[in-house]
Design an enzyme around this catalytic site. Structure first.
Site, PDB file in Angstrom:
ATOM      1  N   THR A 274       0.835  -1.191   0.000  1.00 40.86           N
ATOM      2  CA  THR A 274       0.000   0.000   0.000  1.00 40.86           C
ATOM      3  C   THR A 274       0.873   1.245   0.000  1.00 40.86           C
ATOM      4  O   THR A 274       2.050   1.198   0.364  1.00 40.86           O
ATOM      5  CB  THR A 274      -0.908   0.061   1.240  1.00 40.86           C
ATOM      6  N   ASP A 275       0.302   2.364  -0.378  1.00 40.01           N
ATOM      7  CA  ASP A 275       0.922   3.636  -0.059  1.00 40.01           C
ATOM      8  C   ASP A 275       0.675   3.898   1.435  1.00 40.01           C
ATOM      9  O   ASP A 275      -0.031   3.151   2.110  1.00 40.01           O
ATOM     10  CB  ASP A 275       0.365   4.750  -0.931  1.00 40.01           C
ATOM     11  N   TYR A 276       1.251   4.957   1.932  1.00 38.84           N
ATOM     12  CA  TYR A 276       1.298   5.248   3.368  1.00 38.84           C
ATOM     13  C   TYR A 276      -0.114   5.279   3.981  1.00 38.84           C
ATOM     14  O   TYR A 276      -0.917   6.159   3.675  1.00 38.84           O
ATOM     15  CB  TYR A 276       1.996   6.598   3.559  1.00 38.84           C
ATOM     16  N   THR A 277      -0.418   4.325   4.836  1.00 37.37           N
ATOM     17  CA  THR A 277      -1.694   4.175   5.558  1.00 37.37           C
ATOM     18  C   THR A 277      -2.914   4.103   4.643  1.00 37.37           C
ATOM     19  O   THR A 277      -4.029   4.456   5.034  1.00 37.37           O
ATOM     20  CB  THR A 277      -1.907   5.302   6.606  1.00 37.37           C
TER      21      THR A 277
END
Length: 749
Positions: A274-277
């Site tokens: 994933t991208d950040y969170t």
């Protein structure tokens, strides 16, 4: 042999096989997976951060304890790696990822600028150098290349992409993956690439980062997906999800996107992060609570959770309720272990920590030279009235503007190591280049902006700049005094590095008012003015183009930006760069791009009811593919070797190019194709090939382009990839606007 001794011997043999003999085999991973507990498996899916409330064994730094328990699979630093290898139960090494977007310590021009070089081998070399410097410094996984297509310069992350064209973006995607990964991922000087952001991230509405995306699948496949697929075809090792919706479902939880398209249709066999969170952020999209979005992400084939810790917290609960399966966890875990195996981490977990070698290769002369070369080839000459450029090294040159006296802003966004001691300002570089021949005077003249929010964005409170009207007046007065003493004025203006990149969208992409005011005062002196731009996106420059003598788009050019600019301004290097994104006349045109589709009421100046603006033209100020030179190129008549083509047959397009000027130069010759009668409406033209040609003054050369029937294919309404029979138009020229045209027919057998 007694029983206890046998057991010990068998355990030793088993451990020896596990730890030494089979680290490159599938059997090794099978054995490892069998040894792992559920939490250790989920831990491999957890990128840094913490472990979502999992009890910590022991005392001290919590993150280090999570690593000891095998609850983190990705983290950086040699200390973390030592803990993972020497103190965790199974000794599984960590993978260390980082954003090395356009260089590690030797910084290259921002990707949008590099794309304007149209030099694919040099772009690939820049990625190779980034890998060399990163891998001696502890990083073996790179969150790059960013291959999103964008047609909206308000979007800050346009600085990170190749521009508006999918075909050219695909060529750069392949070059970057090859540069990072090389031929052998297990080598100590290559690193795993991570193609991002999958998918459609560059099409966010209103040019606002993280915003909604909505489009048909036909538009997806024909206008945005090509660079992603090219990266997969080039063997990219990992893929990062995007923040946006795809058909109403967040990309991070979109099974059609990750399973059906990426894995089943495109045969991607790496892992997805994933991208950040991004998993947690699906809650804000209105998809459900944390339990629901974690389930959606895991079922969609997302293997690693970046920082959000949702996998650690929710997967055990979901397994208990039979809402996900252990097979899904095992598959995700295995993909991450396979990546570590490909990188050779099981054989040598510390191979990417080489401080002594780092002293030799980081910022070495060969790398600095490559940075200089790419910066030189990325500078676009947009206007050169009365051939004011190149500058003569004589008289007095005034260098004025806030971008002339900054170092860090020339590096641009996303720099892994923001080292500036070895950098030169533009003022210093021009002064050194003219030393002994011309007098160079300098003054800032104004601040970047008088908007206090923009001026102090990302600055700590102790570094905030307060707007002082008297100080501003003093700065402008000093600049005008310098200008009054000068024979020619270089107005160096543009954007701070913080104004482009992630979370840096701008509604107004003109020069800030204080910079415009200074420029107007300089022009009032009736002296030659060259506007030099250092920025991270296309700007709206109609007034500037109407009034200044010359415009040079230097972008944020990296470590050697200042020297590269001086070389171009003084003619040591003849500019050859061409835009890979259109510059609008006004922000009201956006999105404006060359490969638009036809309207049923095309522009007609003489008729009211046609598609046009009342106050500005339809066309961009500077179109895709545009860029001037200090010499002139003349195109001969375009020719083809046959008028009729059957499927599988090659068509050769020829054109003579002549350098009719007085200096050697490089021209980027571009070939476009249009399908005028198709199943669905097609763009007015699409880039399909180019050649970068170096010609001496007076030299000519006949260029040949080969067109295959594959070049005529596109995605139809049913997403089949095929061509239409009938007429096709070919265009050849120095940009997307100024072209010659010729036609041929594709006929059935």
């Amino acid at each position: 042999m007694n029983k206890p001794y046998c057991i010990i011997l068998l355990l030793l043999i088993s451990f020896s096989t596990y730890s030494q003999n089979s680290k490159g085999d599938a059997d090794f991973l099978d054995s490892l997976l069998q040894e792992m507990t559920l939490l250790e498996k989920i831990g491999q899916l957890n990128l840094s951060g913490g472990a979502a409330g999992i009890p910590v064994i022991g005392k001290g730094d919590a993150r280090e304890d999570y690593i000891r328990q095998g609850l983190i699979g990705c983290s950086g630093g040699i200390k973390s790696q030592r803990i993972a290898v020497n103190e965790s139960r199974l000794g599984i090494p960590l993978i260390a990822g980082r954003d090395i977007i356009h260089g590690h310590t030797t910084i290259f021009p921002i990707p949008l600028a590099s794309a304007c070089s149209w030099n694919l081998p040099l772009i690939e070399k820049s990625a190779r150098i980034a890998a060399i410097e990163s891998t001696v410094s502890g990083t073996c996984w790179n969150y790059s290349p960013m291959v999103d297509i964008s047609r909206d310069p308000r979007w800050g992350r346009i600085a990170e992409c190749a521009g508006e064209d999918p075909w050219y973006g695909a060529q750069i995607a392949k070059a970057m993956v090859r540069g990072y990964q090389g031929d052998d991922l297990s080598a100590s000087n290559t690193m795993m690439a991570c193609m991002k952001h999958f998918a459609l991230y560059g099409a966010s509405e209103a040019g606002r980062d993280y915003n909604t995306v909505d489009m048909s699948r036909v538009s997806m496949f024909n206008e945005y997906m090509l660079p992603y697929k090219a990266a997969v075809d080039a063997g990219v090792g990992s893929v990062m999800t995007s923040f946006n919706l795809v058909e109403g479902i967040p990309a991070t939880g979109n099974s059609w996107l990750m399973n059906d398209l990426l894995r089943d249709r495109w045969n991607f066999d790496g892992f997805v992060v994933t991208d950040y969170t991004a998993i947690n952020e699906m809650i804000h999209h209105g998809i459900g609570d944390l339990t629901m979005v974690v389930k959606k992400a895991l079922k969609a084939g997302v293997d690693m959770d970046m920082v959000g810790e949702g996998y650690m917290k929710e997967i055990p609960k979901l397994l208990e309720k039979n809402q996900v399966t252990i097979d899904q966890v095992n598959i995700a875990c295995r993909r991450i272990l396979e990546a570590k195996q490909k990188l050779g981490l099981f054989n040598d977990p510390f191979k990417y920590f080489q401080p002594e070698l780092a002293k030799k290769v980081v910022l070495c002369q060969a790398h600095l030279d490559a940075s200089l070369e790419l910066a030189q080839q990325s500078i676009v000459l947009l206007k050169n009235q009365n051939e004011i450029l190149p500058l003569k090294k004589r008289g007095t040159i005034g260098v004025i503007g806030p971008l002339a006296f900054t170092k860090s802003d020339l590096l641009g966004m996303w720099c892994a190591h923001n080292e500036t001691d070895h950098l030169k300002t533009i003022y210093t570089a021009i002064k050194e280049a003219a030393a002994g021949k011309a007098k160079v005077l300098g003054a800032e003249g104004t601040l970047f902006t008088t908007d206090e929010y923009l001026l102090n964005r990302n600055k700590e409170e102790k570094d905030h700049i307060n707007i002082d009207t008297q100080q501003l007046e003093k700065m402008k007065k000093e600049a005008l005094q310098v200008a009054d003493k000068s024979d020619v004025i270089l107005a160096v203006m543009g954007e701070s590095r913080d104004w482009s990149g992630e979370a840096a969208s701008r509604a107004d992409i003109s020069l800030p008012e204080c910079q415009q005011d200074l420029l107007k005062d300089l022009l009032a002196l009736n002296k030659p003015v060259v506007l030099v731009l250092a920025n991270g996106r296309p700007l709206a420059l109609k007034w500037e183009n109407d009034n200044v003598d010359a415009i040079v788009e230097a972008w944020h050019g990296g470590t050697r930006a200042a020297e590269a600019l001086a070389d171009v301004l003084f003619g040591e290097v003849n500019p050859s760069a061409k835009l890979t994104v259109s510059f609008p006349v006004s922000v009201g045109q956006i999105p404006v791009y060359y490969n638009q589709k036809r309207t049923g009421r095309p522009y007609d100046e003489t008729y009211k009811f046609t598609s046009k603006y009342l106050d500005i033209p339809n066309e961009p100020l500077f179109p895709f593919g545009y860029g001037l030179s200090y010499t002139r190129f003349e195109y001969g008549t375009i020719q083809i070797d046959k008028k009729n083509v059957i499927p599988g047959e090659l068509l050769t397009v020829s054109v003579e190019l002549k350098n009719t000027g007085d200096v050697d130069g490089v021209e980027v010759v571009q070939l476009y194709i249009n399908d005028p009668v198709a199943e669905i409406s097609r763009p007015v033209k699409e880039l399909k090939n180019f050649q970068k040609v170096n010609l001496k003054a007076g030299e000519s050369k006949v260029l040949h382009f080969v067109i295959t029937t594959d070049d005529l294919k596109y995605y139809h309404s049913d997403l089949s990839y095929d061509y239409d029979f009938g007429k096709f138009n070919i265009y050849v020229g120095g940009n997307s606007r100024d072209v010659q045209e010729i036609s041929f027919e594709l006929k059935g057998r």
